[in-house]
Design a protein around this motif. Structure first.
Motif, PDB file in Angstrom:
ATOM      1  N   THR A  48      38.431  -1.790   5.961  1.00 49.48           N
ATOM      2  CA  THR A  48      38.033  -1.793   4.560  1.00 49.48           C
ATOM      3  C   THR A  48      37.180  -3.019   4.238  1.00 49.48           C
ATOM      4  O   THR A  48      36.119  -2.904   3.618  1.00 49.48           O
ATOM      5  CB  THR A  48      39.268  -1.755   3.641  1.00 49.48           C
ATOM      6  OG1 THR A  48      40.015  -0.582   3.937  1.00 49.48           O
ATOM      7  CG2 THR A  48      38.879  -1.761   2.177  1.00 49.48           C
ATOM      8  N   ALA A  49      37.621  -4.183   4.669  1.00 47.27           N
ATOM      9  CA  ALA A  49      36.885  -5.418   4.376  1.00 47.27           C
ATOM     10  C   ALA A  49      35.515  -5.427   5.047  1.00 47.27           C
ATOM     11  O   ALA A  49      34.526  -5.860   4.441  1.00 47.27           O
ATOM     12  CB  ALA A  49      37.703  -6.626   4.810  1.00 47.27           C
ATOM     13  N   ALA A  50      35.441  -4.970   6.296  1.00 48.71           N
ATOM     14  CA  ALA A  50      34.173  -4.974   7.027  1.00 48.71           C
ATOM     15  C   ALA A  50      33.154  -4.032   6.397  1.00 48.71           C
ATOM     16  O   ALA A  50      31.947  -4.234   6.554  1.00 48.71           O
ATOM     17  CB  ALA A  50      34.404  -4.606   8.488  1.00 48.71           C
ATOM     18  N   SER A  51      33.616  -3.013   5.680  1.00 49.67           N
ATOM     19  CA  SER A  51      32.698  -2.049   5.071  1.00 49.67           C
ATOM     20  C   SER A  51      32.181  -2.502   3.708  1.00 49.67           C
ATOM     21  O   SER A  51      31.340  -1.830   3.112  1.00 49.67           O
ATOM     22  CB  SER A  51      33.375  -0.681   4.951  1.00 49.67           C
ATOM     23  OG  SER A  51      34.383  -0.727   3.956  1.00 49.67           O
ATOM     24  N   GLN A  52      32.676  -3.634   3.207  1.00 52.36           N
ATOM     25  CA  GLN A  52      32.262  -4.105   1.882  1.00 52.36           C
ATOM     26  C   GLN A  52      30.831  -4.647   1.922  1.00 52.36           C
ATOM     27  O   GLN A  52      30.420  -5.278   2.895  1.00 52.36           O
ATOM     28  CB  GLN A  52      33.212  -5.191   1.383  1.00 52.36           C
ATOM     29  CG  GLN A  52      34.626  -4.729   1.176  1.00 52.36           C
ATOM     30  CD  GLN A  52      34.727  -3.600   0.171  1.00 52.36           C
ATOM     31  OE1 GLN A  52      34.073  -3.598  -0.867  1.00 52.36           O
ATOM     32  NE2 GLN A  52      35.554  -2.609   0.490  1.00 52.36           N
ATOM     33  N   PRO A  53      30.094  -4.436   0.852  1.00 61.19           N
ATOM     34  CA  PRO A  53      28.716  -4.946   0.802  1.00 61.19           C
ATOM     35  C   PRO A  53      28.698  -6.470   0.690  1.00 61.19           C
ATOM     36  O   PRO A  53      29.661  -7.092   0.222  1.00 61.19           O
ATOM     37  CB  PRO A  53      28.137  -4.298  -0.458  1.00 61.19           C
ATOM     38  CG  PRO A  53      29.329  -4.008  -1.311  1.00 61.19           C
ATOM     39  CD  PRO A  53      30.468  -3.714  -0.360  1.00 61.19           C
ATOM     40  N   ASP A  54      27.587  -7.059   1.103  1.00 62.99           N
ATOM     41  CA  ASP A  54      27.435  -8.513   1.028  1.00 62.99           C
ATOM     42  C   ASP A  54      27.645  -9.029  -0.385  1.00 62.99           C
ATOM     43  O   ASP A  54      28.161 -10.132  -0.572  1.00 62.99           O
ATOM     44  CB  ASP A  54      26.052  -8.934   1.521  1.00 62.99           C
ATOM     45  CG  ASP A  54      25.894  -8.760   3.026  1.00 62.99           C
ATOM     46  OD1 ASP A  54      26.908  -8.524   3.722  1.00 62.99           O
ATOM     47  OD2 ASP A  54      24.746  -8.865   3.499  1.00 62.99           O
ATOM     48  N   GLU A  55      27.300  -8.244  -1.395  1.00 63.19           N
ATOM     49  CA  GLU A  55      27.448  -8.675  -2.788  1.00 63.19           C
ATOM     50  C   GLU A  55      28.909  -9.001  -3.126  1.00 63.19           C
ATOM     51  O   GLU A  55      29.189  -9.942  -3.864  1.00 63.19           O
ATOM     52  CB  GLU A  55      26.886  -7.613  -3.743  1.00 63.19           C
ATOM     53  CG  GLU A  55      26.904  -8.044  -5.196  1.00 63.19           C
ATOM     54  CD  GLU A  55      26.207  -9.379  -5.464  1.00 63.19           C
ATOM     55  OE1 GLU A  55      26.690 -10.119  -6.346  1.00 63.19           O
ATOM     56  OE2 GLU A  55      25.200  -9.699  -4.792  1.00 63.19           O
TER      57      GLU A  55
END
Length: 191
Positions: A48-55
């Motif tokens: 889940t965390a790895a899929s989060q956008p840079d924003e």
């Protein structure tokens, strides 16, 4: 400075993250979620965390860098990191939670408090005293915010973490509950 097992001295800098640190915040957070020793320590998963956008990571770093005013959720955050040379080796976040709101787990906050979350130290640095230094820095931040106590929640099966927290002055408060990761207990220490 910290003493290592070999008797040499290692310089450890404990500091607050800046908004520009967002990539390193992300990288250390993802490393924590990949660590098999933290399986019962975090509310998020690596996937889940790895899929989060840079924003999202930019907002987190900026919020933790500013952290002085509580948001609409009644929380503000300050993330502290331990740096050895150029390597980020550990982190802790202090949430200042305002009375009348809900905490990071959705429970009511009866009185203003400081809660430790996201405690992580890379395996190669465990047992070095860095966790205690991070916790002491977190306690100092809580004191600067006018608080007298620092709390945390820890999984009841996470004996390693409980022992580290006891070495840093935490004691169980007697509050036990079932949270998103299972049975947990609350610990506290004066700041």
């Amino acid at each position: 400075m910290e003493s290592s097992a070999r008797g040499t001295r290692t310089v450890v800098e404990i500091r607050r993250v800046t908004a520009d640190d967002w990539q390193r915040v992300r990288d250390l957070g993802l490393a924590a979620l990949r660590d098999p020793d933290t399986a019962v320590a975090f509310l998020d998963t690596y996937e889940t965390a790895a899929s989060q956008p840079d924003e999202l990571w930019r907002r987190r770093a900026a919020g933790s860098a500013a952290g002085a005013a509580a948001s609409a959720s009644g929380r503000s955050a300050a993330q502290l990191v331990a740096v050895v040379g150029d390597e980020w080796v550990g982190t802790v976040t202090v949430l200042v939670q305002e009375a009348g709101h809900t905490d990071h787990l959705g429970f009511p906050v009866p009185e203003r408090r400081a809660t430790l979350v996201g405690v992580y130290l890379r395996p190669a640095h465990r047992g070095s005293g860095i966790t205690a230094r991070l916790v002491d820095a977190a306690a100092a931040y809580a004191a600067e915010q006018g608080l007298t106590r620092l709390t945390l929640d820890v999984h009841q099966d996470n004996a390693r973490a409980q022992a580290a927290y006891r070495r840093s002055g935490f004691v169980p408060t007697g509050r036990e509950f079932t949270g998103p990761i299972g049975p947990e207990l609350e610990m506290a220490r004066p700041v």
